[in-house]
Structures are given as structure tokens and as C-alpha cells.
Design a protein around this motif. Structure first.
Motif, PDB file in Angstrom:
ATOM      1  N   LEU A  17       0.833  -1.207   0.000  1.00 37.44           N
ATOM      2  CA  LEU A  17       0.000   0.000   0.000  1.00 37.44           C
ATOM      3  C   LEU A  17       0.867   1.256   0.000  1.00 37.44           C
ATOM      4  O   LEU A  17       0.672   2.176  -0.811  1.00 37.44           O
ATOM      5  CB  LEU A  17      -0.906  -0.021   1.228  1.00 37.44           C
ATOM      6  CG  LEU A  17      -2.094   0.947   1.267  1.00 37.44           C
ATOM      7  CD1 LEU A  17      -3.082   0.644   0.155  1.00 37.44           C
ATOM      8  CD2 LEU A  17      -2.792   0.839   2.625  1.00 37.44           C
ATOM      9  N   VAL A  21       1.196   4.185  -2.967  1.00 35.72           N
ATOM     10  CA  VAL A  21       0.893   5.572  -2.615  1.00 35.72           C
ATOM     11  C   VAL A  21       2.102   6.471  -2.895  1.00 35.72           C
ATOM     12  O   VAL A  21       1.962   7.557  -3.484  1.00 35.72           O
ATOM     13  CB  VAL A  21       0.475   5.680  -1.134  1.00 35.72           C
ATOM     14  CG1 VAL A  21       0.390   7.152  -0.714  1.00 35.72           C
ATOM     15  CG2 VAL A  21      -0.859   4.989  -0.899  1.00 35.72           C
ATOM     16  N   THR A  35      -6.714   5.549   1.628  1.00 34.48           N
ATOM     17  CA  THR A  35      -6.288   4.162   1.467  1.00 34.48           C
ATOM     18  C   THR A  35      -7.224   3.290   2.304  1.00 34.48           C
ATOM     19  O   THR A  35      -7.895   3.771   3.228  1.00 34.48           O
ATOM     20  CB  THR A  35      -4.841   3.935   1.933  1.00 34.48           C
ATOM     21  OG1 THR A  35      -4.734   4.238   3.336  1.00 34.48           O
ATOM     22  CG2 THR A  35      -3.871   4.811   1.140  1.00 34.48           C
TER      23      THR A  35
END
Length: 213
Positions: A17, A21, A35
Motif C-alpha cells: 500500500l 501511494v 487508502t
């Protein structure tokens, strides 16, 4: 920029993640608005942050990406869901397409291709990485060849380019025909197939082997 593409990134692995990002935040025309680590969080985040595009993993706890995609498309039909997963499996691919996803990529995709995919689906087209396209082709060619295709050769050609994410303007330039002619062909294709979304046309092209022709 006021017209940044708003992105929600959904993945249950924090390192993955964070990596996505970090890469997306390098783009001046992309804004990561939130998120999520599972499908339930993703649905709630879409409700609050109203992203343009959701980067969605499939295998997650509590609520899978498949379930979340179907729910998001039911509640927020204008949100584009782009699947980003490790699963190179035709069953997964077909299920998420049926749920309303407009693209499917594997996590080994290059960062440049990832950005391209986001911009492609944001503009209303579909996006499938090469390995996913190959998976779909190799597993469905035999069944495809046994079915009758109602489209003309020119319509097949245009449908193939539509399924590859090409705009009418680009198709017109590539085929050396007018934009209006391309739009007429696209309308004829939709009426013949009784399919009125780009995702539906892409699914048809995959199942009929048109992309591999």
C-alpha cells in the motif's frame, strides 16, 4: 491542479500500500485521497472521499475485492474500479469484469504502465495488462471459434481497438477515417451486440477472441 484524478488505493499489505501511494504521489495530476486495507473499508471510503478511480486488490480479509467492486459499482456507478492483484487467473478476471471493474493488472506492472492504466480508465476506456490479456486469449480461443460473430470485419477492427483502450479520435486517425464514422460504427456495434458499456464490449471482445485476431 483542480482537475487531479482522485485515487483510493486498497490493499491489505501495508508495505505494498505504501509503495503504491508513494509512487502515485509523484504525479502532479494524481491525488491519493485515501487508502483502505479491506473491502469494507473501501466501500466506506468511496462513500466519504468520492474517488474517481479505485485501485483494488482482490484477496483481502473481511470483504474481498470482488465483493467490494460489485458493491461500489452498485452504489457509485461512476467510480472506476481498476484491479491490481497477484492473481493471473481467468476465473478471477472474468468475475471482476462481471462485477463492474474496468481494468485488470498484475502487481508486477511497471510504474509507468500503472499511471497509464489509471489515466486510461479515468478517461472512460478499459485497461488490461499484456499478461492478463494473454491469459484470457489462451484459455478461450477454442470456445470462441465455435461461435458466430455478427460484426463486420471493420466493426471487429474497431471493437478490438476500443477494447484496447483506444479513443474514437485515435481510432479514426489509425484507420484514416473520420471521427463521425468511428462513432457510427461504435453505435452499430453496440446495437448489434446489445451491449452499451465499454466494459461489456471489452468482455465480448475477450470472449470472442477478437483481441487475439
Amino acid at each position: 491542479m483542480d482537475n487531479k484524478i482522485k485515487i483510493l488505493v486498497v490493499d491489505d499489505h501495508q508495505v505494498v500500500l505504501d509503495g503504491f501511494v508513494a509512487r502515485l504521489e509523484l504525479e502532479s495530476d494524481i491525488d491519493v485521497v485515501d487508502t483502505a486495507s479491506n473491502g469494507i473499508e473501501a466501500i466506506e471510503s468511496v462513500r466519504i472521499s468520492r474517488p474517481d478511480v479505485v485501485l483494488m486488490d482482490i484477496s483481502m480479509p473481511h470483504c474481498s475485492g470482488l465483493e467490494a467492486t460489485a458493491e461500489i459499482k452498485a452504489q457509485f456507478p461512476n467510480v472506476k474500479v481498476l484491479i491490481l492483484t497477484m492473481h493471473d487467473n481467468r476465473e478471477y478476471i472474468m468475475k471482476v469484469m462481471q462485477a463492474g471493474a474496468v481494468g485488470y493488472m498484475l502487481k508486477d506492472i511497471s510504474s509507468d504502465k500503472l499511471i497509464q492504466a489509471i489515466k486510461t480508465v479515468y478517461q472512460g476506456s478499459t485497461y488490461f495488462c499484456e499478461s492478463v490479456t494473454q491469459t484470457l486469449f489462451t484459455q478461450s480461443v477454442q470456445a470462441i471459434t465455435q461461435k458466430v460473430n455478427p460484426l463486420s470485419r471493420r466493426e471487429d477492427m474497431i471493437l478490438k481497438m476500443v477494447a484496447q483502450g483506444e479513443s474514437s479520435k485515435k481510432i479514426a486517425k489509425s484507420l484514416n477515417i473520420s471521427y463521425r464514422t468511428v462513432e457510427t460504427h461504435r453505435q452499430n456495434i453496440k446495437h448489434k451486440l446489445d451491449l452499451y458499456t465499454t466494459a461489456g464490449l471489452t468482455k465480448y471482445a475477450v470472449e470472442k477472441g477478437i483481441l487475439s485476431s
